[in-house]
Design an enzyme around this catalytic site. Structure first.
Site, PDB file in Angstrom:
ATOM      1  N   HIS A 121       2.405  11.006  32.362  1.00  0.00           N
ATOM      2  CA  HIS A 121       2.835  12.184  33.109  1.00  0.00           C
ATOM      3  C   HIS A 121       2.375  13.432  32.379  1.00  0.00           C
ATOM      4  O   HIS A 121       2.377  13.459  31.158  1.00  0.00           O
ATOM      5  CB  HIS A 121       4.373  12.204  33.240  1.00  0.00           C
ATOM      6  CG  HIS A 121       4.824  13.050  34.369  1.00  0.00           C
ATOM      7  ND1 HIS A 121       5.094  14.381  34.221  1.00  0.00           N
ATOM      8  CD2 HIS A 121       5.022  12.746  35.669  1.00  0.00           C
ATOM      9  CE1 HIS A 121       5.437  14.865  35.390  1.00  0.00           C
ATOM     10  NE2 HIS A 121       5.404  13.907  36.291  1.00  0.00           N
TER      11      HIS A 121
ATOM     12  N   ASP B 145       6.868   6.416  39.853  1.00  0.00           N
ATOM     13  CA  ASP B 145       6.188   5.520  40.784  1.00  0.00           C
ATOM     14  C   ASP B 145       6.124   4.078  40.307  1.00  0.00           C
ATOM     15  O   ASP B 145       5.641   3.217  41.039  1.00  0.00           O
ATOM     16  CB  ASP B 145       4.760   6.034  41.043  1.00  0.00           C
ATOM     17  CG  ASP B 145       4.782   7.395  41.703  1.00  0.00           C
ATOM     18  OD1 ASP B 145       5.565   7.566  42.645  1.00  0.00           O
ATOM     19  OD2 ASP B 145       4.046   8.292  41.262  1.00  0.00           O
TER      20      ASP B 145
ATOM     21  N   HIS C  20      -1.129  11.013  41.980  1.00  0.00           N
ATOM     22  CA  HIS C  20       0.162  11.660  42.298  1.00  0.00           C
ATOM     23  C   HIS C  20       1.008  10.640  43.058  1.00  0.00           C
ATOM     24  O   HIS C  20       1.197   9.509  42.574  1.00  0.00           O
ATOM     25  CB  HIS C  20      -0.141  12.947  43.074  1.00  0.00           C
ATOM     26  CG  HIS C  20       0.997  13.894  43.284  1.00  0.00           C
ATOM     27  ND1 HIS C  20       2.208  13.775  42.664  1.00  0.00           N
ATOM     28  CD2 HIS C  20       1.109  15.006  44.090  1.00  0.00           C
ATOM     29  CE1 HIS C  20       3.011  14.759  43.058  1.00  0.00           C
ATOM     30  NE2 HIS C  20       2.368  15.515  43.920  1.00  0.00           N
TER      31      HIS C  20
HETATM   32  C1  LIG Z   1      -0.123  11.269  35.733  1.00  0.00           C
HETATM   33  C2  LIG Z   1      -1.491  11.561  35.142  1.00  0.00           C
HETATM   34  C3  LIG Z   1      -2.442  11.932  36.285  1.00  0.00           C
HETATM   35  C4  LIG Z   1      -1.361  12.743  34.188  1.00  0.00           C
HETATM   36  O1  LIG Z   1      -2.628  13.103  33.807  1.00  0.00           O
HETATM   37  P1  LIG Z   1      -2.924  14.116  32.606  1.00  0.00           P
HETATM   38  O2  LIG Z   1      -1.752  14.972  32.335  1.00  0.00           O
HETATM   39  O3  LIG Z   1      -4.183  14.819  32.954  1.00  0.00           O
HETATM   40  O4  LIG Z   1      -3.082  13.169  31.353  1.00  0.00           O
HETATM   41  P2  LIG Z   1      -4.414  12.839  30.603  1.00  0.00           P
HETATM   42  O5  LIG Z   1      -5.353  12.152  31.558  1.00  0.00           O
HETATM   43  O6  LIG Z   1      -4.902  14.044  29.914  1.00  0.00           O
HETATM   44  O7  LIG Z   1      -3.897  11.753  29.563  1.00  0.00           O
HETATM   45  C5  LIG Z   1      -3.553  12.037  28.211  1.00  0.00           C
HETATM   46  C6  LIG Z   1      -3.880  10.801  27.390  1.00  0.00           C
HETATM   47  O8  LIG Z   1      -3.032   9.730  27.819  1.00  0.00           O
HETATM   48  C7  LIG Z   1      -3.817   8.665  28.362  1.00  0.00           C
HETATM   49  N1  LIG Z   1      -3.154   8.217  29.611  1.00  0.00           N
HETATM   50  C8  LIG Z   1      -2.528   9.020  30.503  1.00  0.00           C
HETATM   51  N2  LIG Z   1      -2.043   8.263  31.502  1.00  0.00           N
HETATM   52  C9  LIG Z   1      -2.364   6.997  31.226  1.00  0.00           C
HETATM   53  C10 LIG Z   1      -2.138   5.789  31.905  1.00  0.00           C
HETATM   54  N3  LIG Z   1      -1.491   5.764  33.065  1.00  0.00           N
HETATM   55  N4  LIG Z   1      -2.603   4.658  31.363  1.00  0.00           N
HETATM   56  C11 LIG Z   1      -3.274   4.675  30.193  1.00  0.00           C
HETATM   57  N5  LIG Z   1      -3.521   5.811  29.498  1.00  0.00           N
HETATM   58  C12 LIG Z   1      -3.076   6.950  30.017  1.00  0.00           C
HETATM   59  C13 LIG Z   1      -5.172   9.267  28.680  1.00  0.00           C
HETATM   60  O9  LIG Z   1      -6.185   8.303  28.651  1.00  0.00           O
HETATM   61  C14 LIG Z   1      -5.295  10.297  27.592  1.00  0.00           C
HETATM   62  O10 LIG Z   1      -5.667   9.631  26.411  1.00  0.00           O
HETATM   63  P3  LIG Z   1      -6.679  10.335  25.366  1.00  0.00           P
HETATM   64  O11 LIG Z   1      -5.940  11.556  24.889  1.00  0.00           O
HETATM   65  O12 LIG Z   1      -6.906   9.304  24.340  1.00  0.00           O
HETATM   66  O13 LIG Z   1      -7.900  10.682  26.170  1.00  0.00           O
HETATM   67  C15 LIG Z   1      -2.010  10.341  34.364  1.00  0.00           C
HETATM   68  O14 LIG Z   1      -1.068   9.961  33.390  1.00  0.00           O
HETATM   69  C16 LIG Z   1      -2.339   9.160  35.265  1.00  0.00           C
HETATM   70  O15 LIG Z   1      -3.432   9.097  35.822  1.00  0.00           O
HETATM   71  N6  LIG Z   1      -1.370   8.211  35.465  1.00  0.00           N
HETATM   72  C17 LIG Z   1      -1.580   7.101  36.364  1.00  0.00           C
HETATM   73  C18 LIG Z   1      -1.342   7.525  37.794  1.00  0.00           C
HETATM   74  C19 LIG Z   1       0.127   7.779  38.066  1.00  0.00           C
HETATM   75  O16 LIG Z   1       0.977   6.967  37.770  1.00  0.00           O
HETATM   76  N7  LIG Z   1       0.393   8.903  38.716  1.00  0.00           N
HETATM   77  C20 LIG Z   1       1.743   9.262  39.111  1.00  0.00           C
HETATM   78  C21 LIG Z   1       2.271  10.391  38.303  1.00  0.00           C
HETATM   79  S1  LIG Z   1       3.962  10.703  38.680  1.00  0.00           S
END
Ligand SMILES: CC(C)(COP(=O)(O)OP(=O)(O)OC[C@H]1O[C@@H](n2cnc3c(N)ncnc32)[C@H](O)[C@@H]1OP(=O)(O)O)[C@@H](O)C(=O)NCCC(=O)NCCS
Length: 427
Positions: A296, A352, A257
């Protein structure tokens, strides 16, 4: 506002409209009838927790709306004080109302010295500033005699205090962790300029103050994100606003987050040069590591906040070499990630990704990035907690039980992890 900033914001808004205008997002705005049928995924994906008039994230279009106003327009025309008023009270203030609200915020800025005493007792080297902020707000709650009054009016007063005092606390934490005395808030500075002054000890130039102000506007509210939901869940038990906001800080701290902004900066520093982006990303993808600052739950288009923060980082990168290098690495990573995962998985930079470069250019250390996020988001947390309090129902989802169906009660003197045979008997 400088013409350069206005042009930059208008260009970001124009590109957002041009690239995403006709994407529909059915069912996420309009009338609500409970109970409703939704398709749920893990982590409450797809869940509708409540209805709201405060804000709307159109994930398909990549639009962010506060009380009907597009965040691009607010970034161009508004200030953080006005945006906070809008979120809390529901409409843009008149000139007079804004002047009164701004004066009230200034009046509320000082915090009781006991809070600084407690901050001074925290082991500075190993305490994350978000942990210090969480502690400070908790202490603040114990010192506020109106903390336990739970009417919407009393909680609104607390919300205004919190909005004013988060900046004071964040400024103090930035200094105390380096053994410096906290500074007294400046009555003659706006919210963003005062925050910068309290953190750096220097009165910021108007350009920096304006950029910080835009950053605060962009972070002020964002749907039912984890920290907002956390705040609302705690408030829905009729705890109190301090307890709720302390929980929100805890949620925002995590690297999935708000904590991502700090991690992004470490990644960019780790990459060192734009040429290293490709092998770095190859390694990250090979190890299935999520790249900080991308992806996201809601946005399946370019995050509108990143559309503004990217160009702001570029503008600041023209001023000094270190920022330029970080910015060039970020652009290379943005382009490569977007080409690899943009179309296929709809993964783009989020809020971010570029914000840390902006703050770094203001001489702010990475550990303070997430507290700055909190300085802004406290307005959204409080506005939504207050709105929900007006028609409160405690949040209480369920979980599907996947443990053993029925066990008879046994007590063992040695557990199975000990390896050998273990004695057991019925009790
Ligand atoms: C923001 C976040 C937590 C959302 O999580 P989520 O909605 O649960 O998304 P998921 O983990 O289900 O991801 C969906 C797919 O995209 C991929 N993905 C999502 N974010 C990714 C990232 N930052 N880098 C690479 N791959 C990513 C996942 O591996 C998944 O792939 P798959 O379907 O092949 O397994 C996630 O994108 C993340 O961890 N981002 C990095 C941290 C970040 O920047 N957070 C700030 C958010 S404002």
């Amino acid at each position: 506002m400088s013409d350069e900033i206005r042009d930059l914001l208008e260009e970001a808004a124009r590109r957002a409209r041009q690239e995403t205008d006709d994407e529909p997002e059915p069912g996420m705005a309009g009338d609500v009838a409970w109970p409703m049928q939704v398709s749920l995924g893990k982590g409450l994906e797809g869940a509708i927790a409540t209805s709201t008039q405060i804000g709307y994230v159109n994930g398909a279009k990549g639009w962010l709306i506060y009380r009907g106003y597009n965040v691009f327009d607010l970034a161009i025309h508004s200030t953080y004080e006005e945006t906070a008023y809008l979120l809390l009270y529901g409409s843009l203030p008149s000139r007079r109302q804004l002047a009164d609200f701004s004066r009230l915020l200034v009046h509320q800025r000082p915090v009781p010295p006991t809070v600084f005493d407690v901050l001074g007792m925290i082991p500075t080297a190993r305490t994350h500033p978000m942990a210090a902020l969480r502690t400070a707000v908790s202490v603040l709650g114990t010192l506020d005699e109106s903390a336990e009054k739970l009417t919407v009016a009393d909680e609104t007063d607390v919300a205004v205090k919190l909005i004013a005092q988060f900046a004071t606390l964040t400024g103090a934490i930035a200094r105390i962790r380096h053994g410096r005395e906290p500074l007294a808030p400046r009555d003659d500075l706006g919210h963003a300029a005062n925050l910068l002054y309290l953190m750096t000890g220097e009165e910021p130039d108007p350009l920096m103050a304006r950029i910080m102000d835009i950053g605060l506007i962009l972070h002020a509210d964002h749907g039912m994100n984890a920290s907002t939901f956390t705040t609302m869940v705690v408030n829905s038990s009729l705890a109190d606003m301090y307890s709720s906001v302390v929980a929100g800080i805890g949620s925002l701290k995590g690297p999935l987050h708000g904590g991502a902004n700090e991690q992004v900066l470490y990644d960019l520093e780790d990459i060192q040069r734009p040429e290293n982006v490709e092998p770095w990303l190859d390694r990250a993808q090979a190890s299935k590591r999520k790249v900080n600052g991308f992806g996201h739950r809601v946005y399946k288009a370019y995050d509108p906040r990143a559309r503004i923060l990217g160009p702001l980082a570029e503008l600041l990168s023209r001023r000094d070499l270190a920022t330029r290098n970080l910015y060039q690495i970020a652009v290379a990573l943005d382009e490569l990630m977007t080409s690899r995962l943009g179309k296929e998985k709809k993964i783009f930079p989020n809020v971010d990704f570029y914000s840390g470069i902006v703050y770094k250019a203001m001489a702010i250390e990475p550990g303070m990035f997430t507290p700055i996020f909190a300085v802004s988001r406290v307005a959204g947390w409080c506005a939504r907690a207050l709105e929900y309090l007006g028609d409160n129902r405690i949040f209480r989802p369920r979980a599907i039980y996947t443990g053993p169906p029925r066990m008879e009660y046994h007590r063992s003197i040695r557990g199975p992890s000990d390896g050998g045979p273990f004695q057991e008997w019925k009790s």
